[in-house]
Design a protein around this motif. Sequence first.
Motif, PDB file in Angstrom:
ATOM      1  N   SER A 116       0.823  -1.222   0.000  1.00 39.40           N
ATOM      2  CA  SER A 116       0.000   0.000   0.000  1.00 39.40           C
ATOM      3  C   SER A 116       0.851   1.264   0.000  1.00 39.40           C
ATOM      4  CB  SER A 116      -0.951   0.001   1.197  1.00 39.40           C
ATOM      5  OG  SER A 116      -0.214   0.025   2.403  1.00 39.40           O
ATOM      6  N   GLY A 117       2.111   1.171   0.473  1.00 42.80           N
ATOM      7  CA  GLY A 117       2.978   2.348   0.462  1.00 42.80           C
ATOM      8  C   GLY A 117       3.202   2.873  -0.942  1.00 42.80           C
ATOM      9  N   TYR A 143       0.911   5.756  -1.843  1.00 36.70           N
ATOM     10  CA  TYR A 143       1.314   7.038  -1.269  1.00 36.70           C
ATOM     11  C   TYR A 143       2.584   7.557  -1.949  1.00 36.70           C
ATOM     12  CZ  TYR A 143      -2.354   6.054   1.978  1.00 36.70           C
ATOM     13  OH  TYR A 143      -3.599   5.786   2.494  1.00 36.70           O
ATOM     14  N   ARG A 144       3.482   6.629  -2.311  1.00 37.07           N
ATOM     15  CA  ARG A 144       4.687   7.033  -3.041  1.00 37.07           C
ATOM     16  C   ARG A 144       4.317   7.596  -4.417  1.00 37.07           C
ATOM     17  NH1 ARG A 144       9.789   5.168  -1.149  1.00 37.07           N
ATOM     18  NH2 ARG A 144       9.515   4.223   0.892  1.00 37.07           N
ATOM     19  N   ALA A 151       5.783  11.000   0.354  1.00 34.37           N
ATOM     20  CA  ALA A 151       4.667  10.069   0.567  1.00 34.37           C
ATOM     21  C   ALA A 151       4.146  10.194   1.992  1.00 34.37           C
ATOM     22  CB  ALA A 151       5.132   8.634   0.303  1.00 34.37           C
ATOM     23  N   SER A 152       5.062  10.259   2.949  1.00 27.14           N
ATOM     24  CA  SER A 152       4.673  10.350   4.350  1.00 27.14           C
ATOM     25  C   SER A 152       3.914  11.663   4.613  1.00 27.14           C
ATOM     26  CB  SER A 152       5.934  10.244   5.207  1.00 27.14           C
ATOM     27  OG  SER A 152       5.695  10.629   6.518  1.00 27.14           O
ATOM     28  N   ALA A 190       0.446  11.421   3.025  1.00 25.74           N
ATOM     29  CA  ALA A 190      -0.321  10.379   3.715  1.00 25.74           C
ATOM     30  C   ALA A 190      -0.979  10.896   4.995  1.00 25.74           C
ATOM     31  CB  ALA A 190       0.582   9.199   4.042  1.00 25.74           C
ATOM     32  N   ARG A 230      -6.037  10.062   1.819  1.00 27.82           N
ATOM     33  CA  ARG A 230      -6.258   8.681   2.273  1.00 27.82           C
ATOM     34  C   ARG A 230      -7.615   8.177   1.786  1.00 27.82           C
ATOM     35  NH1 ARG A 230      -2.053   7.478   5.508  1.00 27.82           N
ATOM     36  NH2 ARG A 230      -2.867   5.378   5.704  1.00 27.82           N
ATOM     37  N   GLY A 245       1.549  -2.166   5.074  1.00 29.58           N
ATOM     38  CA  GLY A 245       1.443  -0.703   5.150  1.00 29.58           C
ATOM     39  C   GLY A 245       1.515  -0.193   6.572  1.00 29.58           C
ATOM     40  N   ARG A 246       0.686   0.825   6.874  1.00 28.13           N
ATOM     41  CA  ARG A 246       0.665   1.416   8.212  1.00 28.13           C
ATOM     42  C   ARG A 246      -0.694   1.222   8.883  1.00 28.13           C
ATOM     43  NH1 ARG A 246       4.658   2.128   5.822  1.00 28.13           N
ATOM     44  NH2 ARG A 246       6.412   3.533   6.205  1.00 28.13           N
ATOM     45  N   ASP A 247      -1.754   1.119   8.049  1.00 28.83           N
ATOM     46  CA  ASP A 247      -3.125   1.069   8.598  1.00 28.83           C
ATOM     47  C   ASP A 247      -3.907  -0.096   7.997  1.00 28.83           C
ATOM     48  OD1 ASP A 247      -3.225   2.008   5.982  1.00 28.83           O
ATOM     49  OD2 ASP A 247      -4.888   3.390   6.387  1.00 28.83           O
ATOM     50  N   MET A 248      -3.208  -1.138   7.571  1.00 29.92           N
ATOM     51  CA  MET A 248      -3.897  -2.265   6.927  1.00 29.92           C
ATOM     52  C   MET A 248      -4.843  -2.961   7.916  1.00 29.92           C
ATOM     53  SD  MET A 248      -2.876  -2.283   3.764  1.00 29.92           S
ATOM     54  CE  MET A 248      -3.074  -0.540   3.966  1.00 29.92           C
ATOM     55  N   ARG A 302      10.137  10.462   9.879  1.00 30.45           N
ATOM     56  CA  ARG A 302       9.022   9.773   9.224  1.00 30.45           C
ATOM     57  C   ARG A 302       8.198   8.989  10.257  1.00 30.45           C
ATOM     58  NH1 ARG A 302       8.340   6.086   4.510  1.00 30.45           N
ATOM     59  NH2 ARG A 302      10.559   5.837   4.125  1.00 30.45           N
ATOM     60  N   ASP A 310       4.283   9.537  10.787  1.00 27.80           N
ATOM     61  CA  ASP A 310       3.339   8.452  10.500  1.00 27.80           C
ATOM     62  C   ASP A 310       2.575   8.016  11.760  1.00 27.80           C
ATOM     63  OD1 ASP A 310       4.290   8.558   7.920  1.00 27.80           O
ATOM     64  OD2 ASP A 310       5.463   6.713   8.029  1.00 27.80           O
ATOM     65  N   ARG A 362       0.148  11.365  13.313  1.00 28.01           N
ATOM     66  CA  ARG A 362      -0.914  12.066  12.573  1.00 28.01           C
ATOM     67  C   ARG A 362      -2.289  11.718  13.146  1.00 28.01           C
ATOM     68  NH1 ARG A 362       0.568   8.211   7.563  1.00 28.01           N
ATOM     69  NH2 ARG A 362      -0.710   6.445   8.164  1.00 28.01           N
TER      70      ARG A 362
HETATM   71  O1   DC Z   1       5.903   1.626   3.285  1.00 27.70           O
HETATM   72  P1   DC Z   1       6.523   2.820   2.523  1.00 27.70           P
HETATM   73  O2   DC Z   1       7.825   3.269   3.084  1.00 27.70           O
HETATM   74  O3   DC Z   1       6.562   2.557   1.051  1.00 27.70           O
HETATM   75  O4   DC Z   1       5.468   4.019   2.752  1.00 27.70           O
HETATM   76  C1   DC Z   1       5.725   5.346   2.338  1.00 27.70           C
HETATM   77  C2   DC Z   1       4.893   6.298   3.181  1.00 27.70           C
HETATM   78  O5   DC Z   1       3.501   6.129   2.852  1.00 27.70           O
HETATM   79  C3   DC Z   1       4.967   6.101   4.687  1.00 27.70           C
HETATM   80  O6   DC Z   1       5.955   6.909   5.291  1.00 27.70           O
HETATM   81  C4   DC Z   1       3.606   6.469   5.186  1.00 27.70           C
HETATM   82  C5   DC Z   1       2.695   6.256   4.023  1.00 27.70           C
HETATM   83  N1   DC Z   1       1.843   5.079   4.150  1.00 27.70           N
HETATM   84  C6   DC Z   1       0.693   5.222   4.889  1.00 27.70           C
HETATM   85  O7   DC Z   1       0.455   6.267   5.467  1.00 27.70           O
HETATM   86  N2   DC Z   1      -0.190   4.191   4.958  1.00 27.70           N
HETATM   87  C7   DC Z   1       0.064   3.025   4.370  1.00 27.70           C
HETATM   88  N3   DC Z   1      -0.820   2.035   4.476  1.00 27.70           N
HETATM   89  C8   DC Z   1       1.276   2.844   3.643  1.00 27.70           C
HETATM   90  C9   DC Z   1       2.158   3.892   3.568  1.00 27.70           C
END
Ligand code: DC
Length: 228
Positions: A40-41, A44-45, A100-101, A104, A110, A130-133, A181, A185, A188
């Motif tokens: 999922s990153g 955002y990238r 991306a961060s 995001a 989002r 990801g971060r919020d899967m 970062r 992340d 937020r």
């Molecule tokens: O996993 P990554 O480093 O490719 O992610 C890049 C940025 O995207 C990360 O710093 C925060 C954001 N991100 C997010 O907020 N939610 C996700 N599910 C995946 C990534």
Amino acid sequence: MNFSMPSSAPVVTIDGPAASGKGTLAAGLAAALGFHLLDSGLFYRLVGWKALDSGTPLTDEVALARLAADLRTRFDGEAVWLDGRELSQALRQQEVGTAASKVAALREVRAALLHAQRMARRAPGLVADGRDMGTVVFPEAVCKIFITASVEERAQRRHKQLIEKGLPSNISTLLQEIGERDARDAGRDVAPLKAAPGALEIDTTKLDASAVLAQALAYCRPRLKSTV
Ligand code: DC
């Protein structure tokens, strides 16, 4: 954008901070289980890259959400295409990760990316990283994992990855950028990085990739069996 219904295939979620080993674990789990993979990153990238490329300020929520809703992407194995350009290497740059961060953290961005992520769910199953899967995108996932590692270890890993890919890297800059970062992340308001309730937490600082995969498989296999 296609607004058809996502499937009910089983989902394994992997959340954690930058360079904690999510990508490696997700790829290993997907191969072992024969599941599809969602990084999922990348979404955002892609928004971060497009914002930098088009000169869109990283604070302009309305323009960035429009840009996110209008991503014309094609994924082909490891290759990622946006608007007809192959961007796999470009998306891995540290500068794009930082952008991306920043994008995001914006609620409308989002929201614009949510449906496309959920549409990655397909039989026989999905591993999503990801971060919020586990907290927002797939809260009903049958198996949730949260991985961490010390910031020093993560900076070393990212340094090695960048060098291997022939990209520029500096360890002290990386330490600072990863620290910033993490703070952005996790701090937020919308979908902050955190472990989903009940998630298996693995600290990978002193573990190699095969030990992490073995723990994750031992945790997931019985849970996945009980869903079929
Ligand atoms: O996993 P990554 O480093 O490719 O992610 C890049 C940025 O995207 C990360 O710093 C925060 C954001 N991100 C997010 O907020 N939610 C996700 N599910 C995946 C990534």
